[in-house]
Each structure stands twice: as C-alpha cells, then as structure tokens.
Enzyme design. Structure first.
Site, PDB file in Angstrom:
ATOM      1  N   THR B 197       7.728   1.568  -3.321  1.00 37.01           N
ATOM      2  CA  THR B 197       8.360   1.409  -2.035  1.00 37.01           C
ATOM      3  C   THR B 197       8.487  -0.087  -1.845  1.00 37.01           C
ATOM      4  OG1 THR B 197       6.187   1.227  -1.063  1.00 37.01           O
ATOM      5  CG2 THR B 197       7.152   3.398  -1.060  1.00 37.01           C
ATOM      6  N   THR B 248       1.800   1.583  -0.996  1.00 37.75           N
ATOM      7  CA  THR B 248       2.761   2.035  -2.005  1.00 37.75           C
ATOM      8  C   THR B 248       1.997   2.822  -3.071  1.00 37.75           C
ATOM      9  OG1 THR B 248       4.227   1.317  -3.780  1.00 37.75           O
ATOM     10  CG2 THR B 248       2.517  -0.231  -3.152  1.00 37.75           C
ATOM     11  N   GLY B 249       2.613   3.869  -3.570  1.00 38.48           N
ATOM     12  CA  GLY B 249       1.928   4.642  -4.606  1.00 38.48           C
ATOM     13  C   GLY B 249       2.210   6.114  -4.468  1.00 38.48           C
ATOM     14  N   GLY B 251       2.294   9.015  -2.794  1.00 30.75           N
ATOM     15  CA  GLY B 251       2.236   9.228  -1.355  1.00 30.75           C
ATOM     16  C   GLY B 251       1.320  10.334  -0.883  1.00 30.75           C
TER      17      GLY B 251
END
Lengths: 330, 330
Positions: B197, B248-249, B251
């Site tokens: 993201t 970020t990652g 989710g």
C-alpha cells in the site's frame, strides 16, 4: 467412619468447586441501545422484547451448559434475534435510503483471533452465518456488497429476497427520515430511536470466548455506508487472553474510538476490569459526540453491560447461572 | 556590557530551543512491504523507487516547513504515490479477480479523532481525497463500493475510467494469479510479492498528527474483499495524545490484531516507545501467521519504520531535518 464421611463431603465440595472454576460458562447479549424510554413502550411490546431476549440468551446458555462451543452459542443466539422483527438485524433491519435492507455482521474467536465479517449484504438470510463462513471458508476477514452475497451463495448459505427483511415499521421509519432529509439530511440517521444492533459474547467450558454482532445499520444510510459492526476492533473483538466485546450505538464514533479493542487493550496493558474499561471507552465515545452501549465478558466470566443512552436491550446468564434481562437504565 | 551580551546569547539559545520544540515537524512514508529483494531489482527500477519516495516525502516536508497542516502534507504526499505506477495505489493498483482496480483509502486526524475512508471505489482518481471528503463532508466514516463513487461524484472529486488505473505489469500479475488459482486459490494472493500500500504520517508545527493510507488491495481479490487499509484502528490511526500510524502487509492479519490502534494503546496504557510498540504489534501479526510493516511517529516527532518482511519502501524526514530513504532491510 465419621472421619470418612467428613472427608467424603469435603472431597465432594472441592470437586464441585473445581468443576465450577473449570466451567465458568457465561453469556451476555444486547439488542441495541438508544432512546428507549418506558413511556414510549406499550406493555405488550415490552413483554415481547423481554420474551425474545430471554429466548435468545437461554438458547445460548443451554448450548454452553451442554458443553457446546462459544461459537455455537453465539451463532444460535444471534440467529434468534436476526429472525425476530423486534431488532435491527436480519428481519426488521433498518432500511437504506433506497428502502432496501443492507446487512452487516461480524464474528471473532478468542482462542486463535480468527475473524470474519460481511458488509452490505442484500440476500443472506442470517448474516452471522456468513460472517462465520468468511472466517472458516475464505482467506479473508471482510467481504462486502455483491461480493459478500456471491460468496454466501457459493457456500450454500440460505438466501432470501431482500423483501424478506423489510417490515412496515422500518419502511415508515426510513420514509420519515427521507422526508426530514430535505431539511437536514446529515443528522437524520442519528435521530433514529433505535440505531442498534444485536450482539452476543459467550465463554464455554473450554474457556474459549467468542463474540458476534449483526445489524441493518442506520436508517436512511447512503453511499454504501459501513458502520462499526463489521469492523473487528470497533464493533466486535474476542481474545481468550482478556475478553470478548460486542458494541451497539452510533457506529462512526465506535470506529473512531476503536471501542471493542480499546476495552481489551485496557485489560491487557492497564490491568483494568472489564467494567472499568467499558465505562472509560464509552466516555471516549461521548467525548467525540457519540453514544451507545457495550456488552462483554472477561476470561473469568465476569460480565459487563454498560451504556450511555437511555436504555439498552440486554440479557445475561453469569457463571453462577443468574439470569438478568433488562431494557432501561438501572 | 559583558553581562548583557551573555544574557543576550542565553536568550537567543533559549528561544531557539523553544522554537525547535514547538516546531517538531516530521514525516514518514511507506510504499508497501513484501518480498523486496535486491537481486530481483534492476538498478533503473531501484532508482525510480528511490526518486519517487524522495519526491513524495520532500513534498510533504516542504508543506510542513512552510507551516502547512499535517492533513495537507499527508494528502499531497499520498497523491504523488497514488499517481505513480510504481506503487499499489491509484495508477498501478493490484487488480481484482475481475481484472479491475478496486481502491481503498483512509485518513485520520489526531487533533479530534476525525476520520474518513472509502473501500472498493472504481472511479475516484485519488482515493485519499475521497477519504478526506468522507471525513469532512459526510456524517460517516466509511463508504463503500458504488456508494463511495456516487459520493465522490456528488462532491465533485476527479473521477476517471477504471482503465486509467490498470498497468500491464498488474494485468500480467493478476492473470498469473488466476491461473495458479486453479490449483490453490486460497493462498494465491499471499504470494504476490508486493501486496503493499502507500501511507504517510506527519506532525505539523501545531503538533497535530495526521495519518493516511491508500491501496489497490491484494492481487486477484474476490467477493468485495476489504483489507485493513480502510479500517480505522487496523490500517490507519492518529491521535495527538500518542501517535500516528499507517500499516502495510497482509491485511487480514492487521485487522485481526487491530495493529494501528494496538501500537497506540501500548503508548497510552503501557508507556511503551513507538518503536517498542511497533515491534510488539508486528510480532503479534507474525504469531497469527501474517507479515508486513508499520510506519509511525509519536507526538514528539520520534519516527518508527518497522517490518518483518524482506523489505519495505520507506522514507522519512525527522525533527532535525535528517532525510532517510530505504528499500531493503538495514
């Protein structure tokens, strides 16, 4: 012989206590918080609410007593409330600006932090089933809109026409709200007297906590609005290390204050009791201008039912089997 | 005279220090975390990422330096990354199973806990603008799907055809993922090497913190999947009392662990530093089987950029004006 009998009695007492402490089953439910005042209620309607709250909470409690899982207790309890037109979930859901039902639900398991939720479903008969299915049958946590319905159909869940959910009371309510809109659309949904939801938290004999919440959202909602109910951490949270929580109220404020997880965090990081933590989180909701209620229980089975509205439909059975069913402020 | 000069110098030092403590501006950004390895990167692509990260972070920093608000800094910084095909947000977003872009974004202001977000937009050119507009122009926090687009059009935000967002790289990526699906659809999205993201957190001269996050979500997503980005408390959080966070990652794990707010809660209730809290929250993500990264800053301007993936596109300018731009693990 006398000694033997005394020893036997002592042994019995000990094993009873031990069995009790291992089996701290408890359950707590809500059916929405809001401007619920005795003077606006007929005796018949009040009796109907009390009866349905009792049916729902006892259904879950009997499952727990029989050794069933907290997941099963929460699911069956919420289905009873979703199937009743009395509550803003499933049949009798608040209607959107387009006069349709748009349903949200979420579910979380405390033993592994697994969670599932749906937002904006139009056809799933029991949204709580879909939330559990998202958790168990997909790699996702939150599915929305047409996609949530597609997923439920693929999983073989019961679907119904949208008209199944619509009641005359809710149609009148949304039409009134839309009329008021012309003057001030921004606040119309706040004035809905029961912008509630239904929710349930339970702890089973294994010490596993589960939480679930289900709602039709706010009357006259627009633009695919999603409230706090399908948001893990805002409307629902469960963690065997601390507690399970389900919230009801003005969803936007519950999102901004991350209410369900804020209660858990106070227990984990600040050693607060579930009651103290619930009160503090509701104070934060009030500070940003919102209101509502929270139910929950900790991993010892201590129950909390707090709200800062006039009333909250609520019921519980505690670890001693004591049943509580209430509507108004104490 | 000597005494006077010494007093004057002391006064100067004091006022400089005071002015510094009042103007602890700082900014931190990420462009996604994942399996980012130097051996998979060409020198040209690496230079392009470094260049765009620098452009983005310096744009925000210049706004803060000129006395602009953290809201403005976060917005303009994220727009630069949304408009670049390098990142999974706006142009170049990861594509859904239907080979369309479906965009999520959120924004939160630390001074009043106001927040706004959109999920599943198809036509809003800069989703971060829509998140801010939901916050400012609606009574809601989260709008979804067609409703989010309808709202943006009503508010006069720039809209574009969905094809505007689609790049060849992402088309190839989703087609490969769909092919792999036939074997194992459940895990295909995890293997996407940049399920990232973009995000930004800033603190301005007034001490106000703002956080924003924007994404196309995961490659090959289905059923209207919503990840952590539009979830306040999971993907984004800001509160002047403690910190601002953007994540970020993977989710789903960030939702289940309520990561953004868990970091804030550790600072508020457990007196942890932002770095300690970030590390602990990422450990929790790893415990449930996920990975990713978090950026944030506290209300003294201390910056944190933590991740448990191979790399994270990231940059910051700290309270002393020191610029950091990195891709791989230190």
């Amino acid at each position: 012989m006398k000694k033997f009998i005394i020893s036997f009695i002592l042994l019995l007492i000990c094993s009873c206590q031990s069995s009790e402490s291992e089996n701290n089953i408890a359950i707590v439910i809500h059916g929405g918080a809001g401007t619920i005042l005795k003077e606006n209620m007929t005796p018949e309607l009040e009796a109907a609410y009390i009866g349905k709250l009792e049916e729902a909470v006892m259904t879950g409690y009997e499952i727990l007593k029989a050794g069933g899982s907290s997941q099963s207790a929460v699911k069956e309890t919420i289905i009873i409330m979703e199937n009743s037109p009395l509550f803003n979930a499933g049949v009798g859901a608040a209607l959107t600006n387009k006069e349709t039902a748009s349903l949200d639900a979420s579910f979380m398991e405390g033993k592994n932090l697994n969670a599932g939720a749906i937002a904006g479903s139009k056809y799933i008969k029991n949204p709580i089933n879909a939330a559990i299915s998202v958790m168990e049958d997909s790699p996702h946590v939150l599915l929305s809109s047409d996609g949530a319905d597609e997923f439920a159909i693929k999983m073989g869940l019961d679907t119904v026409p949208n008209s199944y959910f619509i009641t005359e009371r809710r149609l009148n309510s949304v039409r009134k709200a839309k009329k008021d809109d012309m003057v001030s659309f921004e606040d119309s949904f706040i004035n809905d007297s029961k912008y509630g939801t239904v929710g349930c938290v339970a702890i089973d004999k294994m010490g596993n906590i589960a939480s679930g919440t289900s709602t039709g959202g706010t009357t006259n909602k627009k633009w695919g609005r999603i409230g706090d109910v399908p948001i893990i951490g805002a409307g629902t949270y469960a963690n065997n290390d601390c507690c399970g929580i389900s919230t009801t109220g003005w969803g936007e404020h519950f999102i901004r204050n991350v209410v369900a997880y804020d209660i858990a965090a106070q227990i984990i990081y600040d050693n607060k009791s579930i009651k103290e933590a619930s009160v503090k989180s509701l104070d934060k909701v009030m500070e940003t201008g919102g209101d509502g209620g929270v139910i929950g229980l900790d991993n010892k089975g201590n129950i909390s039912m707090e709200f800062n509205t006039a009333g909250m439909y609520r019921a519980s059975v505690d670890i001693n089997g004591k049943v509580t069913i209430k509507i108004y402020s104490d």
